[in-house]
Write a protein that holds these residues in place. Structure first.
Motif, PDB file in Angstrom:
ATOM      1  N   LEU A  65       0.846  -1.192   0.000  1.00  0.00           N
ATOM      2  CA  LEU A  65       0.000   0.000   0.000  1.00  0.00           C
ATOM      3  C   LEU A  65       0.881   1.241   0.000  1.00  0.00           C
ATOM      4  O   LEU A  65       0.787   2.100   0.863  1.00  0.00           O
ATOM      5  N   SER A  66       1.741   1.336  -0.961  1.00  0.00           N
ATOM      6  CA  SER A  66       2.693   2.441  -1.001  1.00  0.00           C
ATOM      7  C   SER A  66       2.027   3.693  -1.533  1.00  0.00           C
ATOM      8  O   SER A  66       0.937   3.664  -2.106  1.00  0.00           O
ATOM      9  N   LYS A  67       2.683   4.804  -1.322  1.00  0.00           N
ATOM     10  CA  LYS A  67       2.144   6.087  -1.771  1.00  0.00           C
ATOM     11  C   LYS A  67       1.967   6.114  -3.281  1.00  0.00           C
ATOM     12  O   LYS A  67       1.008   6.672  -3.806  1.00  0.00           O
ATOM     13  N   ASN A  68       2.879   5.477  -4.004  1.00  0.00           N
ATOM     14  CA  ASN A  68       2.799   5.495  -5.461  1.00  0.00           C
ATOM     15  C   ASN A  68       1.619   4.683  -5.978  1.00  0.00           C
ATOM     16  O   ASN A  68       1.006   5.026  -6.986  1.00  0.00           O
ATOM     17  N   LYS A  69       1.292   3.580  -5.266  1.00  0.00           N
ATOM     18  CA  LYS A  69       0.236   2.701  -5.756  1.00  0.00           C
ATOM     19  C   LYS A  69      -1.145   3.103  -5.219  1.00  0.00           C
ATOM     20  O   LYS A  69      -2.140   2.920  -5.899  1.00  0.00           O
ATOM     21  N   MET A  70      -1.196   3.604  -3.992  1.00  0.00           N
ATOM     22  CA  MET A  70      -2.497   3.890  -3.388  1.00  0.00           C
ATOM     23  C   MET A  70      -2.488   5.279  -2.752  1.00  0.00           C
ATOM     24  O   MET A  70      -3.001   5.494  -1.667  1.00  0.00           O
ATOM     25  N   TRP A  94       5.385   5.871   7.359  1.00  0.00           N
ATOM     26  CA  TRP A  94       4.440   5.256   6.421  1.00  0.00           C
ATOM     27  C   TRP A  94       3.016   5.514   6.886  1.00  0.00           C
ATOM     28  O   TRP A  94       2.657   5.205   8.017  1.00  0.00           O
ATOM     29  N   ARG A  95       2.199   6.075   6.011  1.00  0.00           N
ATOM     30  CA  ARG A  95       0.834   6.420   6.385  1.00  0.00           C
ATOM     31  C   ARG A  95      -0.099   6.265   5.187  1.00  0.00           C
ATOM     32  O   ARG A  95       0.318   6.368   4.036  1.00  0.00           O
ATOM     33  N   LEU A  96      -1.354   6.019   5.494  1.00  0.00           N
ATOM     34  CA  LEU A  96      -2.415   6.076   4.487  1.00  0.00           C
ATOM     35  C   LEU A  96      -3.072   7.438   4.642  1.00  0.00           C
ATOM     36  O   LEU A  96      -4.109   7.586   5.283  1.00  0.00           O
ATOM     37  N   TYR A  97      -2.459   8.428   4.061  1.00  0.00           N
ATOM     38  CA  TYR A  97      -2.838   9.819   4.305  1.00  0.00           C
ATOM     39  C   TYR A  97      -4.293  10.118   3.959  1.00  0.00           C
ATOM     40  O   TYR A  97      -4.971  10.863   4.670  1.00  0.00           O
ATOM     41  N   TRP A 137      -0.640  -3.461  14.761  1.00  0.00           N
ATOM     42  CA  TRP A 137       0.075  -2.341  14.150  1.00  0.00           C
ATOM     43  C   TRP A 137       1.578  -2.527  14.389  1.00  0.00           C
ATOM     44  O   TRP A 137       2.023  -2.634  15.527  1.00  0.00           O
ATOM     45  N   ARG A 138       2.329  -2.550  13.301  1.00  0.00           N
ATOM     46  CA  ARG A 138       3.770  -2.766  13.384  1.00  0.00           C
ATOM     47  C   ARG A 138       4.515  -1.611  12.720  1.00  0.00           C
ATOM     48  O   ARG A 138       4.251  -1.280  11.567  1.00  0.00           O
ATOM     49  N   GLY A 139       5.439  -1.056  13.488  1.00  0.00           N
ATOM     50  CA  GLY A 139       6.265   0.013  12.941  1.00  0.00           C
ATOM     51  C   GLY A 139       5.554   1.343  12.845  1.00  0.00           C
ATOM     52  O   GLY A 139       6.166   2.344  12.476  1.00  0.00           O
ATOM     53  N   VAL A 140       4.274   1.377  13.161  1.00  0.00           N
ATOM     54  CA  VAL A 140       3.511   2.624  13.067  1.00  0.00           C
ATOM     55  C   VAL A 140       2.279   2.513  13.956  1.00  0.00           C
ATOM     56  O   VAL A 140       1.664   1.453  14.055  1.00  0.00           O
TER      57      VAL A 140
END
Length: 982
Positions: A763-768, A796-799, A817-820
């Protein structure tokens, strides 16, 4: 007590007896209803069996000593032992032979409060009443025993009314042992106000006198209906909202149980009006009930209530009985109706007892309002200032025009731009050309429209008039409509297109042509005058007259009107059938959204619309498209969302110009014929979010019912998708299309998967980067959902994610939740729902989501506690959480949670909470409602047995929220829309 205090006591006591005698002679209603509600009976009075005794924070011997001291003071003054107002006003001592019914004693402050009670109605200002409310809180909660003499002394009835104003600021310093007025403010001890706080313009100019007059009318028992008349845009709605807001908050005036503001509009829909009234008071109505049944329910609810009903924007007389409104001046209750209209005879026909005529602002007020919107910085140039004066004068004192014109000109920084505005004003069409207007508001606003910075913004603005009057438009629907109509074009990145759309919305808000909805962050609305101007601008001019047909039912229009139209919008119109044949050679847009009774598109209709470019059939009852859809060779936008269509016709292959295909929520859709998708070579957006269709495959694995991903890959112009997938391989395959962004994603029916990892790489910024909606559903074996990855950095966030749904995951036990941290990963999440997650025991991670507004939990059988303490993780130790839990939560929906015992171990603040629904949660015995929760919480829905079994740590808190409770009738199936009211 000193002699001065005792003398003041006697004065109030004597005046109270006089008032009682006078009111008895007048035959008026019993005084002090307000007082009797707040101060409960203690002893010697007829006390209702369910009344709660006043609480004290003193226990054991200290409490007994306190009571003995109070008894001595009471005896020395000759106060009565009874706490009811009538006994306290008798002026005599208690009958020593009267047996005591309780060991509780009356604090000295309480005696004085009852004596001062009779003069409460003569204290006209809110501050004065607030001061008395403070003392009431202190007495009822027994937080101190000594009376606040300095407060009571200030309530002398001998003082003129003027001296009682602003009492809170003028109170003298308390004597030794007394609590200061400032420190006595205890909002948690007051019930929430009867009205919902509504936004009003800032500043409000020129309405102080009108507001004061209107409030004075409300105190007159001989006035039941009041009419407010004024031209469009003069400030009627603002005045009604200001009246409403006088009854908001903990310290609100308490003469009404309910204050209700609803908009009626030009063509009133009785059912919608009934729904809006029911929503405001928390009355549950069935969707399939008739108007008569609804009216009976509303009448039965309101007939024994004190209410103020504010009816905005009437264009004709309204039969109150038809809606279910008791006629004002009913015996024994304070029931008032205020109506606003542009037509003065409306108030007369509704037999209003008083009229209030709103006039345009005087020059000084008009200039102050205009200059406040323009900004003093722009007016520093004297040349611009002289032009600004001329523009302000042209607005004629009309507040709506002044605000809109001033806001529009605030962005103009050069002399040339201001001179252009003047030239537009001079070259504007004559007023007589503006059809259907009775004043200059359309003329002035049309000039403001011309000032908009570019043609695209003007097109977007006028298209807003396609929605019905008073409708609250979803931002995403607005933007997609603008894209479909061709107002937003020439973009390579779909994210860029939505950014442009949001920028246009903000620009329209900045010039006061659009505003945020008061109910939902996702919706926008338009003032009715501005909408009329937009519609006139688009279709009312002689050169394009009748080219836009909006709102009329097909039965009310002639075939020749359809034949001339370029755009037809019949949204939410209860249409059941369309014309069998109607020649529409010029029609470019047809919008039938929201007509759920429309089941069929007649054969022969589409071939008559050869130029059609925009077709919206969403939220209708249609189950199939006719094969003739293939004749719409110019179609660029097709919306079939939330219909029951099961299969797309193969003739859709002919729609080679189609750019946007919306199929969201088409749960019955199972088949898309081979080659249809790949034939839509101009397609830019495909939305299959929450669709029943998820049969995607690739060349190595294909079957008869599947569509190959190669069809999507072949669409070179495709930029954005909403998707439904059944396995992670499909998801990876989707993300492999580099140029395509995913705005909505449904992951469903995962088989054999125990743990689902939504990794930053996936779920990277570029893809989603524009992912706004995420739903995971119908996966039987899924036990855990893992968000994030330990190895990844915390940024890393789902802004953009706003909606997150977990549905029918019966074995889901936890969200990890891991790493965030959750509140870092989901900074913009507004809506969270969990349905049929039977193994999920808690969701502690939701408490600190910064923007969460709506929380829905249903049929989670193992959930014992919504928020539970969890051991800290590496991420939670590093990330600082917000100080407040649920800082923006407005709605809580809890249904069919058989094991739920509590929401949280501690009391929560809930500063924005407005509504709660609890249904079939038999083990839930506590609500974590604290002091701040009372500020906005107005409705708590639940079953009667559940409510009566609740345990409260503080009975005063219970007494506050008792007024909020609304019973869910037996057999009623509550849904989420009860809370939303949209």
């Amino acid at each position: 007590m000193d002699d001065v205090s005792r003398a003041s006591n006697d004065t109030i006591f004597h005046r109270a007896r006089q008032l009682k005698a006078e009111r008895s002679k007048r035959g008026g209603r019993k005084a002090k209803k307000w007082f009797c509600k707040i101060v409960p009976s203690i002893e010697g009075c007829a006390k209702p069996p369910d009344a709660d005794p006043p609480m004290s924070f003193l226990d054991g011997p200290s409490r007994q000593q306190q009571q003995q001291q109070q008894q001595k003071k009471r005896s020395s003054r000759g106060g009565c032992s009874c706490c009811c107002l009538s006994s306290c006003l008798c002026g005599g001592k208690a009958d020593e032979r009267t047996p005591r019914t309780s060991k509780k004693q009356i604090p000295a402050a309480e005696i004085r409060l009852r004596e001062a009670g009779a003069v409460f109605d003569e204290l006209p200002t809110r501050n004065t009443r607030d001061a008395v409310n403070v003392v009431v809180n202190e007495v009822v909660t027994a937080r101190r025993s000594e009376p606040a003499d300095h407060v009571f002394d200030a309530l002398s009835p001998k003082k003129p009314v003027e001296e009682n104003t602003n009492l809170a600021e003028r109170l003298p310093p308390p004597s030794k042992g007394h609590v200061s007025a400032a420190s006595m403010v205890l909002p948690e001890r007051l019930p929430p106000g009867p009205a919902r706080d509504l936004p009003v313009p800032n500043p409000i100019v020129g309405q102080e006198v009108y507001l004061k007059t209107a409030l004075s009318y409300l105190t007159d028992d001989a006035i039941g209906i009041m009419g407010i008349y004024g031209t469009g845009g003069v400030g009627k709605t603002t005045l009604l909202r200001s009246i409403n807001n006088k009854f908001c908050g903990n310290a609100a005036r308490t003469e009404f149980d309910h204050v209700i503001l609803v908009a009626v509009g030009k063509d009133p829909d009785v059912k919608k009006l009934q729904r809006d009234i029911a929503y405001e008071v928390g009355l549950l109505l069935m969707d399939d009930e008739s108007e008569v049944t609804r009216a009976a329910a509303i009448f039965d609810f309101l007939k024994t209530k004190n209410f103020l009903l504010l009816l905005d924007d009437l264009w004709g007389p309204l039969q109150l009985a038809k809606v279910g409104i008791p006629h004002p001046l009913s015996d024994g209750y304070k029931q008032k109706v205020i109506i606003s209209s542009r037509l003065m005879d409306v108030s007369g026909k509704m037999q209003a007892h008083k009229f209030l005529i709103l006039e345009c602002l005087k020059w000084e007020e008009a200039w102050n309002l205009f200059s406040s919107k323009v900004g003093e910085e722009n007016l520093a140039d004297q040349r611009i200032r002289s032009i600004a004066v001329a523009l302000a004068k042209e607005c004629g004192g009309l507040p709506l025009a002044l605000v809109a014109m001033g806001s529009a000109m605030s962005a103009k920084k050069t002399l040339e731009e201001w001179q252009k505005a003047v030239s537009l004003l001079k070259t504007a069409p004559p007023l007589h050309e503006i059809s259907g207007t009775e004043d200059e508001s359309h003329f002035l606003l049309n000039v403001n429209y011309q000032i908009l910075r570019d043609h695209r913004m003007r097109e977007c603005f006028t298209s807003c008039s396609l929605w019905p009057e008073g409708y609250q438009m979803l931002k995403e629907n607005l933007i997609s409509t603008w894209m479909g109509l061709g107002s937003i074009t020439d973009f390579d990145d779909i994210n860029e297109a939505y950014n442009i759309g949001n920028s246009i919305i903000e620009s329209l808000k900045a010039v006061s042509l659009m505003e945020n909805s008061e109910k939902s962050y996702r919706r926008m609305e338009m003032h009715d005058v501005i909408r009329e101007m937009a519609l006139w601008t688009a279709s009312g001019k002689e050169s394009s007259k009748n080219k836009w047909l909006v709102g009329a039912k097909p039965s009310e229009t002639r075939s020749d009107e359809w034949s001339k139209a370029e755009r037809i919008s019949l949204m939410f119109n209860e249409i059941e059938a369309l014309p069998d044949s109607c020649y529409c050679p010029n029609l470019q847009s047809l919008i039938l959204r929201g007509n759920k009774r429309l089941m069929k598109i007649p054969n022969g209709l589409f071939p008559c619309m050869v130029l059609l470019r925009f077709l919206d059939l969403s939220h209708t009852g249609i189950v199939e498209l006719p094969n003739e859809v293939g004749t719409l060779i110019n179609l660029q936008f097709l919306n079939l969302s939330y219909t029951k269509i099961a299969c797309l016709p193969k003739e859709m292959k002919e729609l080679t110009t189609l750019k946007y295909l919306e199929l969201e929520g088409t749960r019955e859709l199972r088949k898309i014929p081979d080659g249809v998708i790949s034939s839509l070579e101009m397609l830019q957006e495909l939305n299959l979010y929450m669709s029943g269709f998820a049969n995607w495959s690739w060349l190595s694995v294909c079957s008869r019912d599947n569509i190959m991903f190669e069809e999507l890959v072949s669409l070179q112009r495709l930029r954005s998708v909403g998707f439904t997938v059944r396995n992670i391989q499909c998801l990876l395959r989707l993300f492999s299309i580099l140029r395509v962004l995913t705005h909505s994603l449904t992951i469903r029916e995962l088989r054999g998967l125990i743990s689902l990892h939504l990794l930053p790489g996936l779920l990277s910024k570029n893809k989603m980067g524009r992912l706004k909606n995420l739903t995971i559903e119908f996966s039987q074996g899924l036990k855990e959902l893992v968000m994030g990855e330990e190895a990844k950095p915390l940024n890393w966030r789902l802004y953009q994610l706003e909606v997150f749904n977990l549905v029918c995951l019966p074995e889901l036990e936890r969200v990890i939740w891991r790493g965030v941290a959750a509140h870092v990963c989901l900074p913009n999440l507004r809506f969270l729902s969990l349905f049929y997650c039977n193994s999920l025991r808690n969701i502690a991670w939701v408490a600190h989501l910064p923007l969460l507004q709506e929380l829905y939990i249903q049929n989670c059988n193992e959930m014992e506690q919504v928020i539970a303490d969890e051991p800290p993780t590496a991420s939670s130790e590093k990330e600082e959480k917000p100080a407040t839990s649920f800082p923006n939560l407005k709605y809580i929906f809890l249904r069919d949670l058989k094991s739920l015992v509590k929401i949280d171990d501690q009391v929560l603040e809930f500063p924005c909470l407005e509504r709660i629904l609890v249904h079939n949660c038999i083990e839930l015995k506590q609500l974590p409602l604290g002091a701040t929760s009372a500020q906005k919480l107005r409705i708590i829905f639940g079953e009667r047995n559940w409510w009566e079994s609740l345990e409260w740590g503080d009975h005063c808190i219970k007494s506050i929220f008792t007024t909020c409770f609304r019973e869910i009738p037996a057999g009623y199936e509550p849904s989420m829309k009860i809370l939303e009211g949209l």
